[in-house]
Design an enzyme around this catalytic site. Structure first.
Site, PDB file in Angstrom:
ATOM      1  N   ASP A 229       0.572  -1.343  -0.026  1.00 18.24           N
ATOM      2  CA  ASP A 229       0.014   0.104  -0.054  1.00 18.24           C
ATOM      3  C   ASP A 229       0.898   1.409   0.176  1.00 18.24           C
ATOM      4  OD1 ASP A 229      -1.578  -2.183   0.579  1.00 18.24           O
ATOM      5  OD2 ASP A 229      -2.556  -1.284   2.084  1.00 18.24           O
ATOM      6  N   GLU A 459       2.569  -9.495  11.428  1.00 17.79           N
ATOM      7  CA  GLU A 459       2.539  -9.184  10.126  1.00 17.79           C
ATOM      8  C   GLU A 459       3.659  -8.793   9.490  1.00 17.79           C
ATOM      9  OE1 GLU A 459      -0.436  -5.777   7.754  1.00 17.79           O
ATOM     10  OE2 GLU A 459       0.046  -5.501   9.905  1.00 17.79           O
TER      11      GLU A 459
END
Length: 488
Positions: A229, A459
């Site tokens: 992103d 993550e």
């Protein structure tokens, strides 16, 4: 492993990186959360180089113990994140089904229960739009912990249970692997045959909607579509997107993760500007390509699409679901030529491009190594890429950082601007082995092992300290442990 899987938040802030390999201090090691309840060995205070080249990797009692505990922890994580037919990446932070997350998670689920792995892919593909697009998020259940949700994405004439953009098409890669490694061959063949037409329709959509000029490489029109992103690769192109008069909003992600680890407000304002513009166009594929103010050639998307086309071609033969393979072969042939335009000789790396200016985007990112995964690099280019990767690994304690650690925009803990992601490590490792760089692939694998051992199942990870960061108890990291790092 006794007790629930622990996912404590990280507590260390990384600073800028030196150009020499750093030393992991004993103090840092002591405060890093070891989610797998394995004591951090004394070697954790030694230099990263000493750990990286430990000759006993995958040998001896420590690895055997680590493997058993890691596998149990990862199975628990996937079970806890199972929402009944689909998996969320992490509770709270990501409460829906994400496209490429689910495709990668299916690889881990297959190590537990094949039928459940196929269900994951089937549930994802069931959200496919009539035009063939598979959305990047599917909103199966209401949630107040994520923004922007279905009330923001929905348009009068398009489904309100998903977003209106896509993500890198990993699914065909997963379907092939599940079929190749299946114990229940009948189930696997039936599911592969069921999914093949949907996969083919999705790939056709990419070339129709995102490469209408027939260049061989598809466009990406929103940073969220890339999966990476806030990569610094998008800074220049995104900065030219004017911020519209968008409605006030409250970000939910900052209630789950430290703001220092997330995209910044100026980026979010532009993400939402693009979203509202796309919604105003009713996500019309014929208009989006030409009217978006952000249009890039993303290496991650194109490399995964190319590898997925290879696997789709294999699936066509294995399932008998496609009698005319010329269309798929045409895609791969055009891409093989077009990828050469993305190689930066001076950098020894592939780069993303801004399609609106025709220029390379300046940041060097981990996506630049993915042409090895796609198999599109010549021997000479692969050698240059391998040398560049070796230098990156020498510059950090743990690889692969998501941005060149010598670049000015490197941030060790901010999402895709520096941290290590196990899914990228897996793809790059596969690519290195494909080109015969087995020793370098093992180096990436050893770093990944150390990250999980000392940092837990997060993550992403700080490339300087190995600290786990972002969302905890993270599904695709657990899946990579099951399907790659600790796979028998």
């Amino acid at each position: 492993m006794a007790g629930p899987v622990r996912c404590l938040p990280p507590v260390v802030e990384a600073t800028s990186i030196p150009h020499a390999p750093p030393v992991i201090s004993k103090e840092v090691s002591e405060i890093v959360n070891n989610m797998l309840s394995v004591a951090i060995p004394a070697a954790a205070a030694a230099s990263a180089q000493d750990q990286r080249f430990a000759s006993q990797f995958r040998c001896g009692p420590e690895f055997a113990t680590m493997k058993a505990q890691a596998l149990e922890a990862c199975r628990k994580i996937l079970a806890e994140n199972d929402q009944g037919g689909y998996t969320i990446p992490a509770k709270g932070l990501y409460p829906y089904q994400w496209n490429w997350d689910s495709a990668l998670v299916s690889l881990g689920l297959a190590e537990m229960e094949e039928e459940r792995a196929w269900e994951e892919l089937d549930r994802l593909m069931s959200a496919q739009w009539e035009d063939g697009m598979v959305p990047h998020i599917v909103f199966h259940k209401p949630s107040s912990t994520y923004f922007p949700g279905p009330e923001i994405w929905g348009s009068p004439d398009k489904p309100r249970n998903s977003t209106g953009i896509t993500q890198p098409p990993v699914a065909a890669i997963s379907v092939r692997r599940l079929l190749e490694e299946a114990k229940d061959k009948a189930l696997a063949l039936a599911m592969a045959r069921k999914l093949f037409p949907k996969l083919l329709a999705w790939h056709r959509w990419f070339y129709r909607a995102r490469d209408p000029e027939g260049t061989g490489l598809v466009a990406t029109i929103h940073p969220w579509e890339t999966g990476m992103d806030n990569s610094p690769a998008w800074d220049e192109a995104l900065a030219r997107v004017p911020i519209d008069d968008i409605p006030p909003y409250v970000r939910r992600d900052l209630g789950h993760v430290d703001a220092k680890m997330r995209p910044q407000k100026a980026e979010y304002d532009r993400y939402l500007t693009l979203l509202y513009r796309f919604r105003a166009l009713d996500y019309d594929e014929a208009k989006l390509y030409y009217e978006t103010p952000f249009r890039v050639t993303d290496l991650c998307t194109n490399c995964i699409l190319h590898k997925a086309n290879e696997d789709l071609l294999w699936l066509a033969g294995a399932t008998g679901a496609c009698t005319d393979e010329s269309e798929i072969r045409g895609w791969t042939a055009r891409a093989n030529v077009a990828f050469d335009t993305l190689f930066d000789v001076e950098a020894g790396l592939y780069r993303c491009k801004d399609q609106l200016t025709g220029q390379f985007l300046p940041a060097a990112t981990s996506a630049g190594f993915l042409p090895l995964f796609a198999g599109v690099a010549s021997g000479e280019k692969a050698s240059a890429v391998a040398r560049t990767l070796g230098r990156w690994l020498d510059d950090v304690a743990y690889g692969i950082p998501s941005c060149d650690p010598r670049d000015p925009w490197f941030e060790a803990l901010r999402y895709w601007r520096g941290p290590v992601w196990l899914i990228v490590n897996w793809m790059v490792s596969e690519g290195l082995k494909r080109y015969g760089y087995g020793e370098l692939a093992q180096r990436v694998e050893r770093d990944s092992y150390e990250l999980v051992k000392n940092g837990g199942i997060f993550e992403y990870y700080c490339p300087l300290t190995g600290m786990g960061a972002g969302g905890g108890c993270f599904s695709w990291t657990a899946a990579m442990c099951l399907a790659w790092l600790f796979k028998s």
